[in-house]
Enzyme design. Structure first.
Site, PDB file in Angstrom:
ATOM      1  N   HIS A   1       0.834  -1.199   0.000  1.00 47.65           N
ATOM      2  CA  HIS A   1       0.000   0.000   0.000  1.00 47.65           C
ATOM      3  C   HIS A   1       0.869   1.250   0.000  1.00 47.65           C
ATOM      4  O   HIS A   1       2.099   1.192   0.150  1.00 47.65           O
ATOM      5  CB  HIS A   1      -0.997   0.011   1.171  1.00 47.65           C
ATOM      6  CG  HIS A   1      -0.421   0.365   2.507  1.00 47.65           C
ATOM      7  ND1 HIS A   1      -1.184   0.704   3.590  1.00 47.65           N
ATOM      8  CD2 HIS A   1       0.871   0.417   2.938  1.00 47.65           C
ATOM      9  CE1 HIS A   1      -0.398   0.957   4.624  1.00 47.65           C
ATOM     10  NE2 HIS A   1       0.837   0.790   4.261  1.00 47.65           N
TER      11      HIS A   1
ATOM     12  N   HIS B   1       3.095  -4.988   3.881  1.00 48.33           N
ATOM     13  CA  HIS B   1       2.881  -5.385   5.277  1.00 48.33           C
ATOM     14  C   HIS B   1       2.391  -6.829   5.299  1.00 48.33           C
ATOM     15  O   HIS B   1       1.732  -7.282   4.364  1.00 48.33           O
ATOM     16  CB  HIS B   1       1.813  -4.514   5.949  1.00 48.33           C
ATOM     17  CG  HIS B   1       2.245  -3.112   6.208  1.00 48.33           C
ATOM     18  ND1 HIS B   1       3.077  -2.768   7.256  1.00 48.33           N
ATOM     19  CD2 HIS B   1       1.970  -1.964   5.567  1.00 48.33           C
ATOM     20  CE1 HIS B   1       3.281  -1.464   7.244  1.00 48.33           C
ATOM     21  NE2 HIS B   1       2.624  -0.937   6.226  1.00 48.33           N
TER      22      HIS B   1
ATOM     23  N   CYS C   1       5.305   5.306   5.086  1.00 44.85           N
ATOM     24  CA  CYS C   1       4.116   4.742   4.425  1.00 44.85           C
ATOM     25  C   CYS C   1       3.690   5.576   3.222  1.00 44.85           C
ATOM     26  O   CYS C   1       2.784   5.184   2.485  1.00 44.85           O
ATOM     27  CB  CYS C   1       2.966   4.582   5.415  1.00 44.85           C
ATOM     28  SG  CYS C   1       3.085   3.049   6.370  1.00 44.85           S
TER      29      CYS C   1
ATOM     30  N   HIS D   1       5.004  -0.144  -0.400  1.00 44.37           N
ATOM     31  CA  HIS D   1       5.746  -1.043   0.494  1.00 44.37           C
ATOM     32  C   HIS D   1       4.740  -2.048   1.018  1.00 44.37           C
ATOM     33  O   HIS D   1       3.523  -1.831   0.911  1.00 44.37           O
ATOM     34  CB  HIS D   1       6.371  -0.243   1.648  1.00 44.37           C
ATOM     35  CG  HIS D   1       5.332   0.402   2.492  1.00 44.37           C
ATOM     36  ND1 HIS D   1       4.749   1.595   2.170  1.00 44.37           N
ATOM     37  CD2 HIS D   1       4.715  -0.021   3.620  1.00 44.37           C
ATOM     38  CE1 HIS D   1       3.823   1.896   3.063  1.00 44.37           C
ATOM     39  NE2 HIS D   1       3.772   0.932   3.944  1.00 44.37           N
TER      40      HIS D   1
ATOM     41  N   GLU E   1      -1.355  -4.541  11.592  1.00 44.37           N
ATOM     42  CA  GLU E   1      -0.516  -4.116  10.471  1.00 44.37           C
ATOM     43  C   GLU E   1       0.944  -4.459  10.764  1.00 44.37           C
ATOM     44  O   GLU E   1       1.706  -4.801   9.871  1.00 44.37           O
ATOM     45  CB  GLU E   1      -0.671  -2.619  10.213  1.00 44.37           C
ATOM     46  CG  GLU E   1      -0.035  -2.181   8.908  1.00 44.37           C
ATOM     47  CD  GLU E   1      -0.395  -0.752   8.552  1.00 44.37           C
ATOM     48  OE1 GLU E   1      -1.219  -0.569   7.650  1.00 44.37           O
ATOM     49  OE2 GLU E   1       0.131   0.169   9.205  1.00 44.37           O
TER      50      GLU E   1
ATOM     51  N   ASP F   1      -4.882 -10.650  -0.832  1.00 45.56           N
ATOM     52  CA  ASP F   1      -3.568 -11.258  -0.609  1.00 45.56           C
ATOM     53  C   ASP F   1      -2.670 -11.093  -1.836  1.00 45.56           C
ATOM     54  O   ASP F   1      -3.083 -11.377  -2.961  1.00 45.56           O
ATOM     55  CB  ASP F   1      -3.750 -12.746  -0.277  1.00 45.56           C
ATOM     56  CG  ASP F   1      -2.457 -13.392   0.210  1.00 45.56           C
ATOM     57  OD1 ASP F   1      -1.641 -12.683   0.845  1.00 45.56           O
ATOM     58  OD2 ASP F   1      -2.264 -14.587  -0.040  1.00 45.56           O
ATOM     59  N   HIS F   2      -1.437 -10.639  -1.583  1.00 48.17           N
ATOM     60  CA  HIS F   2      -0.447 -10.399  -2.652  1.00 48.17           C
ATOM     61  C   HIS F   2      -0.904  -9.350  -3.657  1.00 48.17           C
ATOM     62  O   HIS F   2      -0.512  -9.396  -4.828  1.00 48.17           O
ATOM     63  CB  HIS F   2      -0.055 -11.708  -3.355  1.00 48.17           C
ATOM     64  CG  HIS F   2       0.843 -12.565  -2.512  1.00 48.17           C
ATOM     65  ND1 HIS F   2       0.391 -13.203  -1.384  1.00 48.17           N
ATOM     66  CD2 HIS F   2       2.151 -12.863  -2.626  1.00 48.17           C
ATOM     67  CE1 HIS F   2       1.402 -13.875  -0.839  1.00 48.17           C
ATOM     68  NE2 HIS F   2       2.481 -13.667  -1.566  1.00 48.17           N
TER      69      HIS F   2
HETATM   70 NI    NI Z   1       2.467   1.026   5.568  1.00 46.38          NI
END
Ligand code: NI
Length: 137
Positions: free
Chosen positions: A17, A44, A36, A42, A127, A82-83
Site C-alpha cells: 500500500h 505489510h 508509508c 511497500h 498491520e 492477498d499479494h
Molecule cells: Ni504502511
C-alpha cells in the site's frame, strides 16, 4: 444467563500500500505518512482476526460453523487482498487511503452482509506486531 460466545478465525495476508492524500503537497504527505508515503509502495504482513459473537445454536452447538466463516473470509477477502497492491488492485481503496483503520472497516463491510444478522461481527487487523486496529471497537 448470557450464553453468548465469541468465535474467532485468524487469517493472514500480505499486501502493498501507499498512504497518500492527493490534496496535499509532497512535503505534507511525507510529514504525515512518513515511510508509508513511499511513492513506490511497500508491503505489510497483515494478521486478520474475524470475531463472530452470538448465541449457541442448540442444534449444532455452534455460534457459526467455523468452516463457513473461514471459507467466507478466504473467498471474499483473502482472494481479493492477498499479494495485491491495495491502492491499485482493490476497488474499495480507489479513493480511500488504505490505512489499517480503513482496511478493517472495508473488511467488516464486505463480510457483514454474509453473516446472520443475529450475530455480532468484529474485525481486528494487525498491520505490525505492535500496531493493530479494531472495528467496531
Ligand atoms: Ni504502511
Amino acid at each position: 444467563m448470557n450464553n453468548k460466545v465469541a468465535i474467532c478465525r485468524v487469517e493472514h495476508f500480505n499486501a502493498a500500500h501507499r498512504l497518500h492524500n492527493p490534496l496535499w503537497s509532497d512535503e505534507k504527505n511525507k510529514e504525515v505518512f512518513g515511510l508509508c508515503n513511499n511513492k513506490n509502495y511497500h508491503g505489510h504482513n497483515y494478521e486478520l482476526i474475524v470475531k463472530v459473537i452470538g448465541s449457541i445454536d442448540p442444534l449444532t452447538g455452534f455460534v457459526i460453523d467455523i468452516k463457513t466463516l473461514s471459507n467466507l473470509i478466504k473467498e471474499k477477502v483473502l482472494l481479493r487482498f492477498d499479494h495485491q497492491n491495495l491502492n491499485l488492485d482493490v476497488a474499495e481503496f480507489e479513493n480511500v487511503n488504505p490505512t489499517a483503520e480503513n482496511i478493517a472497516v472495508v473488511i467488516y463491510n464486505i463480510l457483514r452482509p454474509f453473516i446472520n444478522e443475529d450475530l455480532e461481527l468484529k474485525v481486528t487487523l494487525y498491520e505490525t506486531e505492535r500496531n493493530y486496529v479494531e472495528y467496531p471497537y
